[in-house]
Design a protein around this motif. Structure first.
Motif, PDB file in Angstrom:
ATOM      1  N   SER A 190      16.694  13.106   2.300  1.00 46.44           N
ATOM      2  CA  SER A 190      16.587  11.646   2.398  1.00 46.44           C
ATOM      3  C   SER A 190      16.255  11.024   1.052  1.00 46.44           C
ATOM      4  O   SER A 190      16.804   9.978   0.682  1.00 46.44           O
ATOM      5  N   ALA A 191      15.352  11.658   0.307  1.00 42.41           N
ATOM      6  CA  ALA A 191      14.957  11.124  -0.998  1.00 42.41           C
ATOM      7  C   ALA A 191      16.114  11.150  -1.986  1.00 42.41           C
ATOM      8  O   ALA A 191      16.280  10.244  -2.798  1.00 42.41           O
ATOM      9  N   THR A 192      16.936  12.186  -1.905  1.00 43.67           N
ATOM     10  CA  THR A 192      18.037  12.355  -2.852  1.00 43.67           C
ATOM     11  C   THR A 192      19.164  11.366  -2.609  1.00 43.67           C
ATOM     12  O   THR A 192      19.810  10.908  -3.553  1.00 43.67           O
ATOM     13  N   VAL A 193      19.415  11.023  -1.349  1.00 42.94           N
ATOM     14  CA  VAL A 193      20.577  10.187  -1.031  1.00 42.94           C
ATOM     15  C   VAL A 193      20.191   8.786  -0.557  1.00 42.94           C
ATOM     16  O   VAL A 193      21.038   8.052  -0.073  1.00 42.94           O
ATOM     17  N   ARG A 194      18.931   8.388  -0.721  1.00 41.89           N
ATOM     18  CA  ARG A 194      18.551   7.048  -0.290  1.00 41.89           C
ATOM     19  C   ARG A 194      19.180   6.002  -1.211  1.00 41.89           C
ATOM     20  O   ARG A 194      19.656   6.308  -2.310  1.00 41.89           O
ATOM     21  N   THR A 195      19.157   4.761  -0.752  1.00 41.77           N
ATOM     22  CA  THR A 195      19.818   3.665  -1.462  1.00 41.77           C
ATOM     23  C   THR A 195      19.381   3.576  -2.917  1.00 41.77           C
ATOM     24  O   THR A 195      20.211   3.433  -3.826  1.00 41.77           O
ATOM     25  N   GLU A 196      18.100   3.659  -3.157  1.00 41.83           N
ATOM     26  CA  GLU A 196      17.571   3.542  -4.521  1.00 41.83           C
ATOM     27  C   GLU A 196      18.165   4.600  -5.446  1.00 41.83           C
ATOM     28  O   GLU A 196      18.523   4.314  -6.597  1.00 41.83           O
ATOM     29  N   SER A 197      18.290   5.824  -4.949  1.00 40.19           N
ATOM     30  CA  SER A 197      18.793   6.928  -5.769  1.00 40.19           C
ATOM     31  C   SER A 197      20.278   6.772  -6.068  1.00 40.19           C
ATOM     32  O   SER A 197      20.716   6.923  -7.218  1.00 40.19           O
ATOM     33  N   LEU A 198      21.077   6.465  -5.040  1.00 36.63           N
ATOM     34  CA  LEU A 198      22.527   6.384  -5.229  1.00 36.63           C
ATOM     35  C   LEU A 198      22.929   5.130  -5.998  1.00 36.63           C
ATOM     36  O   LEU A 198      23.852   5.173  -6.824  1.00 36.63           O
ATOM     37  N   SER A 199      22.258   4.016  -5.746  1.00 38.12           N
ATOM     38  CA  SER A 199      22.607   2.789  -6.471  1.00 38.12           C
ATOM     39  C   SER A 199      22.294   2.929  -7.960  1.00 38.12           C
ATOM     40  O   SER A 199      23.000   2.382  -8.809  1.00 38.12           O
ATOM     41  N   LYS A 200      21.255   3.685  -8.279  1.00 41.47           N
ATOM     42  CA  LYS A 200      20.903   3.923  -9.682  1.00 41.47           C
ATOM     43  C   LYS A 200      22.004   4.714 -10.391  1.00 41.47           C
ATOM     44  O   LYS A 200      22.325   4.450 -11.557  1.00 41.47           O
ATOM     45  N   ILE A 201      22.595   5.672  -9.694  1.00 38.70           N
ATOM     46  CA  ILE A 201      23.698   6.451 -10.265  1.00 38.70           C
ATOM     47  C   ILE A 201      24.868   5.531 -10.595  1.00 38.70           C
ATOM     48  O   ILE A 201      25.484   5.626 -11.661  1.00 38.70           O
ATOM     49  N   SER A 202      25.166   4.626  -9.679  1.00 36.12           N
ATOM     50  CA  SER A 202      26.269   3.685  -9.890  1.00 36.12           C
ATOM     51  C   SER A 202      26.040   2.835 -11.134  1.00 36.12           C
ATOM     52  O   SER A 202      26.955   2.627 -11.942  1.00 36.12           O
ATOM     53  N   LYS A 203      24.817   2.361 -11.304  1.00 35.79           N
ATOM     54  CA  LYS A 203      24.476   1.528 -12.463  1.00 35.79           C
ATOM     55  C   LYS A 203      24.427   2.342 -13.752  1.00 35.79           C
ATOM     56  O   LYS A 203      24.963   1.938 -14.787  1.00 35.79           O
ATOM     57  N   ASP A 204      23.767   3.478 -13.695  1.00 40.39           N
ATOM     58  CA  ASP A 204      23.558   4.282 -14.902  1.00 40.39           C
ATOM     59  C   ASP A 204      24.868   4.735 -15.536  1.00 40.39           C
ATOM     60  O   ASP A 204      24.965   4.867 -16.759  1.00 40.39           O
ATOM     61  N   HIS A 205      25.884   4.979 -14.703  1.00 36.56           N
ATOM     62  CA  HIS A 205      27.155   5.502 -15.209  1.00 36.56           C
ATOM     63  C   HIS A 205      28.240   4.433 -15.320  1.00 36.56           C
ATOM     64  O   HIS A 205      29.382   4.745 -15.659  1.00 36.56           O
ATOM     65  N   GLY A 206      27.886   3.187 -15.033  1.00 34.56           N
ATOM     66  CA  GLY A 206      28.857   2.109 -15.160  1.00 34.56           C
ATOM     67  C   GLY A 206      29.907   2.072 -14.070  1.00 34.56           C
ATOM     68  O   GLY A 206      30.928   1.376 -14.204  1.00 34.56           O
ATOM     69  N   ILE A 207      29.673   2.794 -12.984  1.00 34.10           N
ATOM     70  CA  ILE A 207      30.629   2.784 -11.872  1.00 34.10           C
ATOM     71  C   ILE A 207      30.687   1.397 -11.241  1.00 34.10           C
ATOM     72  O   ILE A 207      31.728   0.962 -10.742  1.00 34.10           O
ATOM     73  N   ASP A 208      29.572   0.675 -11.304  1.00 34.01           N
ATOM     74  CA  ASP A 208      29.515  -0.672 -10.724  1.00 34.01           C
ATOM     75  C   ASP A 208      30.543  -1.615 -11.344  1.00 34.01           C
ATOM     76  O   ASP A 208      31.010  -2.550 -10.690  1.00 34.01           O
ATOM     77  N   THR A 209      30.913  -1.372 -12.591  1.00 32.38           N
ATOM     78  CA  THR A 209      31.847  -2.278 -13.272  1.00 32.38           C
ATOM     79  C   THR A 209      33.265  -2.170 -12.718  1.00 32.38           C
ATOM     80  O   THR A 209      34.099  -3.040 -12.978  1.00 32.38           O
ATOM     81  N   TYR A 210      33.542  -1.110 -11.963  1.00 29.75           N
ATOM     82  CA  TYR A 210      34.879  -0.903 -11.407  1.00 29.75           C
ATOM     83  C   TYR A 210      35.016  -1.431  -9.978  1.00 29.75           C
ATOM     84  O   TYR A 210      36.118  -1.425  -9.426  1.00 29.75           O
ATOM     85  N   ILE A 211      33.914  -1.855  -9.376  1.00 27.78           N
ATOM     86  CA  ILE A 211      33.981  -2.334  -7.992  1.00 27.78           C
ATOM     87  C   ILE A 211      34.838  -3.593  -7.931  1.00 27.78           C
ATOM     88  O   ILE A 211      34.688  -4.516  -8.735  1.00 27.78           O
ATOM     89  N   ILE A 212      35.744  -3.618  -6.970  1.00 27.65           N
ATOM     90  CA  ILE A 212      36.657  -4.748  -6.790  1.00 27.65           C
ATOM     91  C   ILE A 212      36.091  -5.638  -5.690  1.00 27.65           C
ATOM     92  O   ILE A 212      35.981  -5.217  -4.536  1.00 27.65           O
ATOM     93  N   MET A 213      35.706  -6.857  -6.049  1.00 30.12           N
ATOM     94  CA  MET A 213      35.134  -7.776  -5.066  1.00 30.12           C
ATOM     95  C   MET A 213      35.606  -9.193  -5.350  1.00 30.12           C
ATOM     96  O   MET A 213      36.103  -9.491  -6.445  1.00 30.12           O
ATOM     97  N   SER A 214      35.449 -10.061  -4.381  1.00 28.99           N
ATOM     98  CA  SER A 214      35.875 -11.447  -4.547  1.00 28.99           C
ATOM     99  C   SER A 214      34.955 -12.164  -5.536  1.00 28.99           C
ATOM    100  O   SER A 214      33.827 -11.735  -5.789  1.00 28.99           O
ATOM    101  N   LYS A 215      35.448 -13.273  -6.073  1.00 30.15           N
ATOM    102  CA  LYS A 215      34.628 -14.066  -6.988  1.00 30.15           C
ATOM    103  C   LYS A 215      33.389 -14.596  -6.279  1.00 30.15           C
ATOM    104  O   LYS A 215      32.310 -14.685  -6.871  1.00 30.15           O
ATOM    105  N   GLY A 216      33.555 -14.935  -5.001  1.00 29.36           N
ATOM    106  CA  GLY A 216      32.417 -15.430  -4.232  1.00 29.36           C
ATOM    107  C   GLY A 216      31.336 -14.378  -4.081  1.00 29.36           C
ATOM    108  O   GLY A 216      30.146 -14.674  -4.229  1.00 29.36           O
ATOM    109  N   GLU A 217      31.750 -13.152  -3.781  1.00 23.28           N
ATOM    110  CA  GLU A 217      30.790 -12.053  -3.633  1.00 23.28           C
ATOM    111  C   GLU A 217      30.090 -11.783  -4.957  1.00 23.28           C
ATOM    112  O   GLU A 217      28.874 -11.574  -5.001  1.00 23.28           O
ATOM    113  N   GLU A 218      30.852 -11.805  -6.034  1.00 25.74           N
ATOM    114  CA  GLU A 218      30.264 -11.549  -7.349  1.00 25.74           C
ATOM    115  C   GLU A 218      29.273 -12.642  -7.731  1.00 25.74           C
ATOM    116  O   GLU A 218      28.212 -12.365  -8.301  1.00 25.74           O
ATOM    117  N   SER A 219      29.596 -13.885  -7.397  1.00 27.92           N
ATOM    118  CA  SER A 219      28.732 -15.008  -7.773  1.00 27.92           C
ATOM    119  C   SER A 219      27.403 -14.985  -7.036  1.00 27.92           C
ATOM    120  O   SER A 219      26.427 -15.588  -7.488  1.00 27.92           O
TER     121      SER A 219
END
Length: 227
Positions: free
Chosen positions: A78-107
């Protein structure tokens, strides 16, 4: 919707997709479903990836800690795969920059939403599994999740805030804490929840978050210091 260049992301992942459409879907948030040419979001792949990741981390922990009992292994997973742990991986490696979302969602802060960042990690694992089987998914685990696992899996970090509050309440002879959702705000795809935590029928404090679970954890963190 303009198709983005996913070669840099594939280089980052260390894997070239045979079916690049899977990768495109794995990055597509549901806010884009009304845009021309978009027929599917990452949610199905997220569902699959969540199950694949749970299996991979379970096997890893089972083999890594042969002397640990089921309760410890469950807490470690649970500790390894909880939201805090996985979201940090996305941010740390720049994976978040590739997410495709609407302008409204981004805003409204979608690209920084921990739940979305976690979802995309799981959907990527689902896409890797579909395209390259368990080997591809397991390689992602080894490259991106495992390096942080050892620092996360230790006796001091396995217990989340709700567990710590439960133990502290019991040590003082109180009944188990109770959590009540008192407010929901925002659109369905970007809700914010506010939760109040009660101990012995007394309101202690509140917490907010993008999910009820996150709001409860934030409330518990504050309550631990107050009772």
């Amino acid at each position: 919707m303009t198709t983005q260049n996913l070669k840099p992301l594939q280089n980052l992942l260390g894997y070239t997709f045979k079916n690049e459409k899977l990768l495109q879907i794995a990055l597509t948030h549901r806010s884009c479903l009304n845009e021309p040419g978009v027929t599917e979001s990452y949610e199905r792949l997220e569902f699959l990836g969540d199950a694949v990741l749970e299996m991979i981390i379970s096997v890893y922990l089972f083999n890594k800690y042969p002397d640990k009992m089921e309760g410890y292994l469950t807490a470690a997973r649970s500790a390894t795969v909880r939201t805090e742990s996985l979201s940090k991986i996305s941010k740390d490696h720049g994976i978040d920059t590739y997410i495709i979302m609407s302008k409204g969602e981004e805003s409204t802060g979608g690209r920084n939403n921990p739940s979305i960042l976690e979802d995309v990690i799981e959907s990527l694992i689902g896409a890797l599994y579909c395209d390259g089987g368990l080997d591809a998914a397991n390689q992602f685990f080894k490259n991106f999740i495992l390096p942080n696992a050892e620092s996360i899996i230790n006796e001091n970090q396995l217990k989340d805030a709700k567990s710590l509050l439960q133990e502290k309440a019991q040590s003082k002879g109180f009944v188990s804490p109770l959590y009540k959702t008192v407010k929901e705000s925002g659109p369905d795809h970007n809700k914010t929840f506010e939760v109040v935590v009660l101990v012995n029928d007394k309101e202690i404090t509140t917490g907010s978050g993008k999910s009820k679970q996150e709001a409860e954890q934030n409330a518990a963190k504050k309550a631990v210091e107050l009772i």
